[in-house]
Design a protein around this motif. Structure first.
Motif, short mmCIF file in Angstrom:
data_model
loop_
_atom_site.label_atom_id
_atom_site.label_comp_id
_atom_site.label_asym_id
_atom_site.label_seq_id
_atom_site.Cartn_x
_atom_site.Cartn_y
_atom_site.Cartn_z
N GLY A 213 26.89 16.92 31.86
CA GLY A 213 26.44 18.31 31.90
C GLY A 213 27.05 19.06 33.06
N ILE A 214 27.10 18.41 34.23
CA ILE A 214 27.67 19.08 35.40
C ILE A 214 29.16 19.34 35.20
N LEU A 215 29.86 18.36 34.61
CA LEU A 215 31.29 18.56 34.35
C LEU A 215 31.52 19.70 33.36
N LEU A 216 30.67 19.76 32.32
CA LEU A 216 30.83 20.84 31.34
C LEU A 216 30.58 22.19 32.01
N ALA A 217 29.59 22.24 32.90
CA ALA A 217 29.31 23.48 33.61
C ALA A 217 30.50 23.86 34.49
N LEU A 218 31.06 22.86 35.14
CA LEU A 218 32.24 23.08 35.99
C LEU A 218 33.37 23.69 35.16
N ALA A 219 33.63 23.08 33.99
CA ALA A 219 34.71 23.55 33.14
C ALA A 219 34.44 24.98 32.67
N ARG A 220 33.17 25.26 32.36
CA ARG A 220 32.85 26.58 31.86
C ARG A 220 33.07 27.65 32.93
N VAL A 221 32.56 27.43 34.14
CA VAL A 221 32.65 28.51 35.14
C VAL A 221 34.05 28.61 35.74
N ALA A 222 34.83 27.52 35.68
CA ALA A 222 36.18 27.59 36.24
C ALA A 222 37.01 28.65 35.52
N GLY A 223 36.72 28.89 34.25
CA GLY A 223 37.51 29.85 33.49
C GLY A 223 36.87 31.21 33.37
N GLU A 224 35.71 31.41 33.99
CA GLU A 224 35.00 32.68 33.84
C GLU A 224 35.71 33.80 34.60
N THR A 225 35.93 34.90 33.92
CA THR A 225 36.56 36.05 34.55
C THR A 225 35.57 37.19 34.75
N ALA A 226 34.89 37.54 33.65
CA ALA A 226 34.07 38.75 33.64
C ALA A 226 33.04 38.81 34.78
N PRO A 227 32.32 37.72 35.07
CA PRO A 227 31.31 37.85 36.13
C PRO A 227 31.92 37.99 37.52
N LEU A 228 33.19 37.61 37.69
CA LEU A 228 33.80 37.71 39.01
C LEU A 228 34.38 39.10 39.27
N LEU A 229 34.64 39.86 38.20
CA LEU A 229 35.26 41.18 38.36
C LEU A 229 34.42 42.07 39.26
N PHE A 230 33.10 41.99 39.15
CA PHE A 230 32.23 42.90 39.90
C PHE A 230 31.59 42.23 41.09
N THR A 231 31.94 40.97 41.36
CA THR A 231 31.25 40.29 42.46
C THR A 231 32.24 39.89 43.56
N SER A 232 33.20 38.99 43.23
CA SER A 232 34.17 38.62 44.27
C SER A 232 35.42 39.48 44.16
N LEU A 233 35.53 40.25 43.09
CA LEU A 233 36.53 41.31 42.92
C LEU A 233 37.97 40.83 42.82
N GLY A 234 38.37 39.85 43.63
CA GLY A 234 39.78 39.47 43.71
C GLY A 234 40.35 39.98 45.02
N ASN A 235 41.32 39.26 45.54
CA ASN A 235 41.86 39.60 46.85
C ASN A 235 43.30 39.12 46.87
N LEU A 236 44.23 40.03 47.12
CA LEU A 236 45.64 39.64 47.07
C LEU A 236 46.10 39.05 48.40
N ASN A 237 45.24 39.06 49.42
CA ASN A 237 45.59 38.47 50.70
C ASN A 237 44.92 37.12 50.85
N TRP A 238 45.33 36.40 51.90
CA TRP A 238 44.74 35.09 52.18
C TRP A 238 43.40 35.31 52.85
N SER A 239 42.34 34.78 52.25
CA SER A 239 41.03 34.90 52.88
C SER A 239 40.15 33.76 52.43
N LEU A 240 39.52 33.10 53.39
CA LEU A 240 38.59 32.03 53.03
C LEU A 240 37.15 32.44 53.32
N SER A 241 36.98 33.68 53.77
CA SER A 241 35.64 34.13 54.16
C SER A 241 34.80 34.45 52.93
#
Lengths: 294, 321
Positions: A213-241
């Motif tokens: 179950g955990i592996l399936l969840a991992l696989a599912r969220v690794a490919g998720e795009t839509a929920p990240l568009l409005f949350t982590s947004l994307g960043n073209l620079n190097w940032s680990l923060s």
């Protein structure tokens, strides 16, 4: 007896009977061939997607993809920050979502038998399992991004965690309910309290299923795009923060694939190839783990 | 004396200790369960509060207005609701027969050694991330549609009276029909896997009796398996519909993204999910546009909640767990 049977219905006329038989056989053959065709179509679609990814993405794979960060078009950028960002958010998202999902699954399997609250939780969890992921993104935007000043990797992690929870709940409950009652009774008869029985006996017995179950969840969220568009947004620079916008592979693919620059589109294909084969590999691994347990 | 005290005290201590542990663990799991309920409530409430300014400004006509004008600040949901429902329903029409064929093959026709690999392949189709479907659709299917499929359909079916009107217009390759096609490919594995699991619940003795009477495989399917599993099959289809309604990335790539109700299936359009994904980055915090997008999100949540709830209710009795 057989005389009365042949005297009624179409069977009394041998020609009609033969025609009927032929019709039945014919429709059987037609439907069967359609089913073969449908399955073939499904397999062809999978093959087409994988072939497209390999043909378009493989030629772009080079060392620079993994050593360079995203750069402006024409300057030989890579995907390093996107890959690292995806790894961070996926791992934290799964790490946050898994314990909660595990507890909920335990509650449903061990404590909630037939109770109203248990049925409600199971129902809601199942609905969340299929809820549009873009709405999870909007929700986290409203909950975390808007009140706390801006897009952040942290918000992305939480959005992914929300998606992880129902997946882990489903497999945990299913796997725990497969454990034989005799095993529980043996633990309780030795004087173990219920929580020890669950943690030391049931979890251990259901380990393979829970890991799946955990592996399936991992696989599912690794490919998720839509929920990240409005949350982590994307960043073209190097940032680990985690407090700043964070890059991720799917969002970078989305930005690059729609761009007008050939080298960006090429990188998008490389990213797509990496993520798809990563996700499929985790999926297959999950199945192997589950089968190994049986 | 001391020994007696120890002996009488320790069992109590042990049992108190274990009760305490049980209490904590039961409390933990129960509160995690309640957290899931709160999560759903919070999603609904947050989306509703976020969309409230739009609901207040436009009132009920928000649902029926086809406007989407950021300059004049006039927003309506009708076009994207229309697009969402049309693409999802079209996708169902395209995918259900194929998914049924696959499920039938996997439960009745395939040789035993092939069932697991083919079933796994179909399930892997469901694991491919939706953005990959978007790219595949945009770079592979759209050119195919624009050059071959759509011109051919426009020249043949497009000439027919009545239904021909649905298949006219310029062959862009993108549009509602292409979006529905990609959605269909995406939901086939979900529906097929659910149908297969449901078909497997039919007691073998029912099927054996029918075969014993001389039924063909298709007759067994039609007369025994389908009637026995009808309710759950519909539940599986609803599950696919729920997926199709909320799909974002794949649709955004291929639907053409125009805020107009298309009169033909080849025309461009948008869906709630695609308009939110596209317009959100261009909206300012606190603007009416953002509120309208959140209101759209709320509407989408309500629609998919209803569909998914029906699906669960129909599936629950058969697929226990």
């Amino acid at each position: 007896m057989s005389a009365t049977l042949t005297a009624t219905g179409p069977a009394k006329n041998i020609k009609v009977a033969e025609a009927l038989g032929r019709n039945r056989k014919r429709s059987d053959v037609i439907v069967k061939s359609l089913c073969y065709a449908a399955t073939g179509l499904g397999l062809i679609l999978l093959a087409s997607i994988l072939a497209t990814l390999l043909i378009r993405g493989f030629s772009g794979i080079g060392l620079s993809v993994f050593t360079e960060i995203t750069k402006p078009p024409g300057s030989n950028g890579g995907l390093l920050n996107a890959i690292v960002g995806s790894l961070i958010q996926t791992v934290i998202g799964v790490a946050v979502g898994t314990p909660i999902g595990l507890l909920v699954g335990t509650y449903l399997a061990e404590y909630a038998q037939g109770s109203l609250l248990g049925n409600a939780v199971r129902f809601v969890s199942d609905v969340l399992l299929s809820a549009p992921s873009i709405l999870i993104g909007l929700f986290i935007y409203q909950l975390i991004v808007a009140p706390f000043g801006g897009f952040s990797g942290f918000a992305g992690c939480i959005a992914l965690a929300v998606i992880v929870i129902p997946i882990v709940v489903r497999t945990t409950e299913d796997m725990l309910s497969l454990i034989p009652t005799a095993m529980r009774e043996a633990a309780v008869a030795l004087g173990a309290p219920k929580w020890k029985m669950i943690v030391l006996i049931c979890y251990r017995a259901a380990k393979d299923g829970i890991v799946t179950g955990i592996l399936l969840a991992l696989a599912r969220v690794a490919g998720e795009t839509a929920p990240l568009l409005f949350t982590s947004l994307g960043n073209l620079n190097w940032s680990l923060s985690l407090a700043k916008p964070m890059s991720s592979l799917p969002v970078t693919i989305y930005q690059y694939a729609g761009s007008a620059f050939d080298d960006w589109v090429q990188l998008a294909w490389v990213g797509a190839l990496l993520i798809t084969f990563g996700v499929l590999a985790i999926n297959i691994l999950a199945r192997v783990v589950l089968r190994g347990g049986k | 004396m001391q020994q007696v005290a120890l002996a009488s005290a320790s069992p109590k201590a042990i049992s108190r200790g274990s009760n305490f542990g049980d209490l904590i663990f039961a409390g933990l799991t129960r509160s995690a369960g309640i957290l899931v309920l709160i999560l759903l409530g919070a999603i609904i409430v947050e989306l509703f509060i976020g969309g409230l300014p739009a609901f207040q400004k436009f009132g009920f006509p928000f649902l029926t207005s086809t406007e989407w004008d950021p300059v004049q600040e006039e927003f309506g949901a009708a076009v994207s609701i229309f697009g969402t429902v049309t693409t999802a329903v079209l996708a169902l029409l395209l995918s259900v027969p194929i998914a049924f064929g696959i499920a039938f093959y996997l439960t009745e026709l395939a040789p035993q050694w092939l069932r697991r690999p083919v079933g796994t392949a179909i399930e892997l189709l469901a694991a491919v991330p939706s953005i990959i479907y978007g790219m595949w659709g945009f770079f592979v299917i759209v050119p195919l549609m624009a050059q071959y499929v759509q011109p051919a359909i426009i020249d043949s079916i497009g000439e027919l009276p009545v239904i021909g009107g649905l298949f006219q217009g310029p062959a862009f390759g993108t549009g509602i029909f292409t979006a529905a096609l990609i959605l269909a490919v995406m939901i086939i594995p979900f529906i097929a896997a659910t149908m297969r699991d449901v078909f497997l619940t039919v007691p073998p003795v029912f099927k054996e009796s029918a075969y014993g009477l001389g039924c063909t495989t298709w007759e067994v399917m039609r007369a025994i398996v389908i009637p026995y599993t009808r309710v759950s099959v519909v539940g599986g289809i609803m599950l696919g519909l729920g997926r199709a309604l909320g799909e974002t990335m794949a649709v955004t790539f291929v639907i053409g993204n125009t805020n107009r109700i298309a009169t033909t299936l080849f025309g461009p359009g948008n869906t709630i999910a695609s308009i939110v994904a596209l317009e959100f980055p261009e909206s300012q915090a606190g603007s009416l546009k953002l509120a309208s997008l959140l209101a759209l999100g709320f509407i989408l949540f309500v629609i998919s909640f209803i569909v998914l709830a029906i699906s669960r209710i129909l599936l629950r009795p058969r697929l226990k767990g």
